[in-house]
Design a protein around this motif. Structure first.
Motif, PDB file in Angstrom:
ATOM      1  N   THR A 106       0.570  -1.382   0.084  1.00 21.09           N
ATOM      2  CA  THR A 106       0.000  -0.013   0.009  1.00 21.09           C
ATOM      3  C   THR A 106       0.808   1.265   0.084  1.00 21.09           C
ATOM      4  N   MET A 110       0.705   3.987  -3.048  1.00 23.17           N
ATOM      5  CA  MET A 110       0.490   5.462  -2.896  1.00 23.17           C
ATOM      6  C   MET A 110       1.473   6.544  -3.485  1.00 23.17           C
ATOM      7  N   GLY A 114      -0.463   6.274  -6.574  1.00 21.12           N
ATOM      8  CA  GLY A 114      -1.769   6.937  -5.822  1.00 21.12           C
ATOM      9  C   GLY A 114      -1.564   8.566  -5.857  1.00 21.12           C
ATOM     10  N   ALA A 115      -0.347   8.937  -5.859  1.00 20.69           N
ATOM     11  CA  ALA A 115       0.112  10.501  -5.979  1.00 20.69           C
ATOM     12  C   ALA A 115      -0.322  11.018  -7.465  1.00 20.69           C
ATOM     13  N   TRP A 118      -4.160  11.188  -7.776  1.00 17.41           N
ATOM     14  CA  TRP A 118      -4.617  12.226  -6.942  1.00 17.41           C
ATOM     15  C   TRP A 118      -4.289  13.628  -7.857  1.00 17.41           C
ATOM     16  N   LEU A 145      -6.496   2.869  -8.771  1.00 20.59           N
ATOM     17  CA  LEU A 145      -6.515   3.929  -7.633  1.00 20.59           C
ATOM     18  C   LEU A 145      -7.415   5.112  -8.312  1.00 20.59           C
ATOM     19  N   LEU A 149     -10.766   6.518  -6.659  1.00 20.97           N
ATOM     20  CA  LEU A 149     -10.546   8.089  -6.120  1.00 20.97           C
ATOM     21  C   LEU A 149     -11.835   8.805  -6.870  1.00 20.97           C
ATOM     22  N   ALA A 270      -1.313  15.092  -0.692  1.00 16.62           N
ATOM     23  CA  ALA A 270      -1.720  13.876  -1.359  1.00 16.62           C
ATOM     24  C   ALA A 270      -1.538  12.568  -0.717  1.00 16.62           C
ATOM     25  N   GLU A 273      -4.054  12.180   2.549  1.00 17.36           N
ATOM     26  CA  GLU A 273      -5.356  12.205   2.305  1.00 17.36           C
ATOM     27  C   GLU A 273      -5.407  10.384   1.645  1.00 17.36           C
ATOM     28  N   LEU A 274      -4.267   9.912   0.905  1.00 22.79           N
ATOM     29  CA  LEU A 274      -4.327   8.775   0.258  1.00 22.79           C
ATOM     30  C   LEU A 274      -4.209   7.706   1.248  1.00 22.79           C
ATOM     31  N   ALA A 278      -6.981   4.911   2.795  1.00 19.55           N
ATOM     32  CA  ALA A 278      -6.701   3.397   2.631  1.00 19.55           C
ATOM     33  C   ALA A 278      -6.903   2.827   4.003  1.00 19.55           C
ATOM     34  N   ILE A 283     -10.389   3.504  -0.293  1.00 19.22           N
ATOM     35  CA  ILE A 283      -9.621   2.833  -1.441  1.00 19.22           C
ATOM     36  C   ILE A 283      -8.435   1.730  -0.983  1.00 19.22           C
TER      37      ILE A 283
END
Length: 318
Positions: A106, A110, A114-115, A118, A145, A149, A270, A273-274, A278, A283
């Protein structure tokens, strides 16, 4: 230490396991004992020297790691290069603490994928509630992701594209409202049909070639396309500014390196928040497979052949 080293540019065959001296941190750097290294599509470009930034040899590939510092901090870090190894160096500003309860996969999922999702949704296309959103390569690290999102942030309809039935089913499981075959010859018509006969508001695109061309043609008035890669290694057609006027459409390019270089605050926002999403179960990172260091070639082969889904990681201990 054991590491993957490239001494000539090329395909997966240039990835060789070797023994190298342990890296020594300089001023402003942190040493990370690598628990897992992330594997990204950009690594395949780096190996053949076709990435946006030129690379010199010899090279240890790999731009992201998760592990512990000598002081015991558990961090996820961006390394630029050097990640496919038992130990790696990162700038202190490019290492972020990993909250308890966030596993290695994870954390790695991210920090780039993930970033990227985002930034694409928040900054590049400025997603608004009710927007219809097309996510190409929706079963990949960024795509899985981005689908989640977009739904979490109020998208009206999420349309996924993917290259196999299994990948399309995964995208639907993650919240996509419709799934389109990535090999669809008339992508414009397929996207409009999947959106109930209406043009789409947002497209996240990293394929290139005709997929980009037809996705742009599928945009509604004030639609936005964010372009962040050329996985097909085929350039789209040049866009004439006058054609953008026809539907008041916008195209945004996005390279995550610019966030690292000039907007460190954005990266921290970012990730905060991610990680929170999670931790709340809203997510999740799809574990796409774990490869030993000696299996790096196979990992790149699988990635280039589009046999993978989700986040791929490398275990340097084997």
């Amino acid at each position: 230490m054991r590491a993957i080293q490239i001494t000539e540019f090329g395909g997966p065959e240039v990835l060789n396991v070797t023994d190298l001296p342990d890296p020594e941190p300089g001023p402003g750097q942190v040493l990370v004992e690598v628990s897992r290294a992330g594997i990204n599509y950009a690594d395949t470009h780096q190996a053949e020297n076709s990435y946006l930034s030129a690379t010199s040899l010899p090279l240890v590939p790999g731009g992201e790691v998760v592990g512990r510092t000598p002081g015991g901090r558990r961090v996820v870090a961006l390394t630029g290069t050097g990640g496919y190894a038992e130990k790696a160096l990162a700038a202190e500003a490019m290492a972020w603490d990993v909250p308890d309860g966030i596993d290695d996969v994870t954390a790695l999922g991210m920090v780039i994928q993930g970033a990227t999702a985002w930034v694409l949704l928040r900054k590049s296309v400025h997603l608004e509630p009710g927007d219809s959103v097309v996510v190409h390569a929706a079963a990949g690290g960024v795509g899985t992701l981005a689908v989640q999102l977009a739904k979490a942030w109020g998208a009206g309809r999420v349309i996924a594209t993917a290259s196999s039935k299994e990948k399309r089913e995964l995208a639907l499981e993650l919240g996509a409202d419709a799934a389109v075959d990535a090999a669809e010859p008339d992508m414009k018509a397929a996207l409009i049909e999947a959106n109930g006969g209406h043009r789409v508001d947002v497209v996240l695109e990293m394929t290139g070639g005709t997929v980009t061309d037809q996705s742009l043609a599928a945009l509604a008035p004030f639609g936005r396309l964010a372009y962040y890669g050329t996985a097909s290694r085929q350039e789209p057609k040049p866009v004439k500014p006058g054609n953008l006027l026809r539907h008041s459409t916008a195209i945004a390019g996005m390279w995550l390196a610019h966030v690292f270089q000039s907007r460190g605050d954005l990266m921290r926002t970012a990730l905060d928040e991610l990680f929170a999403l999670a931790a709340d179960g809203r997510i999740r990172v799809i574990n796409g497979g774990e490869y030993g260091l000696s299996e790096a070639r196979r990992a790149h082969e699988d990635l280039r052949a589009r046999r993978t889904t989700g986040k791929l990681v490398l275990d340097p201990s084997r």
